[in-house]
Design a protein around this motif. Structure first.
Motif, PDB file in Angstrom:
ATOM      1  N   CYS A 205     -41.418 -10.690 -45.268  1.00  0.00           N
ATOM      2  CA  CYS A 205     -42.882 -10.626 -45.141  1.00  0.00           C
ATOM      3  C   CYS A 205     -43.418  -9.300 -44.612  1.00  0.00           C
ATOM      4  O   CYS A 205     -44.626  -9.091 -44.553  1.00  0.00           O
ATOM      5  CB  CYS A 205     -43.371 -11.764 -44.247  1.00  0.00           C
ATOM      6  SG  CYS A 205     -42.786 -11.634 -42.530  1.00  0.00           S
ATOM      7  N   GLY A 206     -42.517  -8.404 -44.199  1.00  0.00           N
ATOM      8  CA  GLY A 206     -42.954  -7.099 -43.736  1.00  0.00           C
ATOM      9  C   GLY A 206     -43.320  -7.018 -42.261  1.00  0.00           C
ATOM     10  O   GLY A 206     -43.644  -5.945 -41.749  1.00  0.00           O
ATOM     11  N   HIS A 218     -37.150 -14.611 -35.922  1.00  0.00           N
ATOM     12  CA  HIS A 218     -38.205 -14.725 -36.921  1.00  0.00           C
ATOM     13  C   HIS A 218     -37.649 -15.134 -38.287  1.00  0.00           C
ATOM     14  O   HIS A 218     -38.268 -15.933 -39.016  1.00  0.00           O
ATOM     15  CB  HIS A 218     -38.947 -13.391 -37.037  1.00  0.00           C
ATOM     16  CG  HIS A 218     -39.843 -13.283 -38.238  1.00  0.00           C
ATOM     17  ND1 HIS A 218     -41.083 -13.878 -38.294  1.00  0.00           N
ATOM     18  CD2 HIS A 218     -39.653 -12.667 -39.441  1.00  0.00           C
ATOM     19  CE1 HIS A 218     -41.642 -13.625 -39.476  1.00  0.00           C
ATOM     20  NE2 HIS A 218     -40.790 -12.891 -40.184  1.00  0.00           N
ATOM     21  N   LEU A 219     -36.484 -14.605 -38.641  1.00  0.00           N
ATOM     22  CA  LEU A 219     -35.889 -14.883 -39.943  1.00  0.00           C
ATOM     23  C   LEU A 219     -35.572 -16.366 -40.144  1.00  0.00           C
ATOM     24  O   LEU A 219     -35.459 -16.839 -41.284  1.00  0.00           O
ATOM     25  CB  LEU A 219     -34.608 -14.049 -40.126  1.00  0.00           C
ATOM     26  CG  LEU A 219     -34.825 -12.540 -40.319  1.00  0.00           C
ATOM     27  CD1 LEU A 219     -33.489 -11.797 -40.283  1.00  0.00           C
ATOM     28  CD2 LEU A 219     -35.539 -12.251 -41.648  1.00  0.00           C
ATOM     29  N   LEU A 220     -35.449 -17.103 -39.050  1.00  0.00           N
ATOM     30  CA  LEU A 220     -35.198 -18.541 -39.143  1.00  0.00           C
ATOM     31  C   LEU A 220     -36.353 -19.260 -39.829  1.00  0.00           C
ATOM     32  O   LEU A 220     -36.160 -20.291 -40.488  1.00  0.00           O
ATOM     33  CB  LEU A 220     -34.973 -19.137 -37.742  1.00  0.00           C
ATOM     34  CG  LEU A 220     -33.682 -18.719 -37.025  1.00  0.00           C
ATOM     35  CD1 LEU A 220     -33.705 -19.237 -35.588  1.00  0.00           C
ATOM     36  CD2 LEU A 220     -32.455 -19.255 -37.760  1.00  0.00           C
TER      37      LEU A 220
END
Length: 251
Positions: A205-206, A218-220
């Motif tokens: 998502c950048g 966050h990647l979770l």
């Protein structure tokens, strides 16, 4: 009596043959070759001592710690460590050393030269000992165990740093917000938040983050994995922090 004098350095000898052997040092002539590695020596006695390295025989033992050495001169130098005598001083930082070789190795740190490269990851090191310690990480061998929690470490200094967590000592304080940390490295990472530096970017998502740990958490969200479940209503969350907040709704 020592009647035979070296014209180059003034050293005296009792026998002419000894002087003749000594003069070869100044001439640079090296006629004695090691058949094992090809190294050349000016004197036969030096070759003889060198051959002990290839033999692996260690007949000289330190009475203090039991460490064995191939040559007596190596034992003599080693014993300076136990004596506490440190005659070799670094002109850059004033640190003292018992052996000249240790000072020489230390001075490489000040030079900034890092000529030793890890073949696994490309990381560069100034000292061979540092590279050797680093290689343990790639080997997967972890011989240093924490008696408190059982966690294993590849390096002793990593275990030492870890033990600070159990001690509860937090000597590193953030001047911005007053938060305390057990390790300087943790404080350095924390400071990135106040500086506004965000070098870790999500490819999905950048969104950018100041710390790699935040990006990992966050990647979770994108993975869909939700390992934290509410025991009250069964709702699941990707982050423990979100579950903690959710539990307040049941209070």
């Amino acid at each position: 009596m020592k009647n035979f004098k070296c014209d180059e350095c003034g050293k005296l000898f009792t026998h002419k043959s000894a002087l003749s052997q000594h003069v070869l040092i100044h001439s640079g002539e090296k006629n004695f070759k090691c058949d094992e590695c090809g190294k050349l020596f000016t004197q036969k006695v030096n070759l003889t001592q060198h051959l002990l390295i290839h033999s692996g025989v260690k007949n000289f033992k330190c009475n203090e710690c039991g460490k064995l050495f191939i040559q007596k001169i190596h034992l003599t130098k080693h014993q300076l460590i136990h004596s506490g005598v440190k005659n070799f001083k670094c002109d850059e930082c004033g640190k003292l050393f018992a052996q000249k070789v240790h000072l020489t190795q230390h001075q490489v740190l000040h030079s900034g030269v890092k000529s030793l490269k890890c073949e696994d990851c490309g990381k560069l090191f100034a000292q061979k000992s540092a590279l050797t310690q680093h290689l343990l990480i790639h080997s997967g061998v972890k011989t240093f165990k924490c008696d408190e929690c059982g966690k294993l470490f590849a390096k002793k200094n990593a275990l030492t740093q870890h033990l600070l967590i159990h001690s509860g000592m937090k000597n590193f304080k953030c001047d911005e917000c007053g938060k305390l940390f057990t390790h300087k490295a943790y404080l350095s990472k924390h400071l990135q938040i106040h500086l506004g530096v965000k070098n870790f970017k999500c490819d999905e998502c950048g969104k950018q983050f100041a710390q790699k740990g935040y990006l990992t958490q966050h990647l979770l969200i994108h993975s869909g994995v939700k390992n934290f479940k509410c025991n009250k209503c069964g709702k699941q969350f990707a982050h423990k922090a979100n579950l903690t907040k959710h539990l307040l709704t049941h209070v």
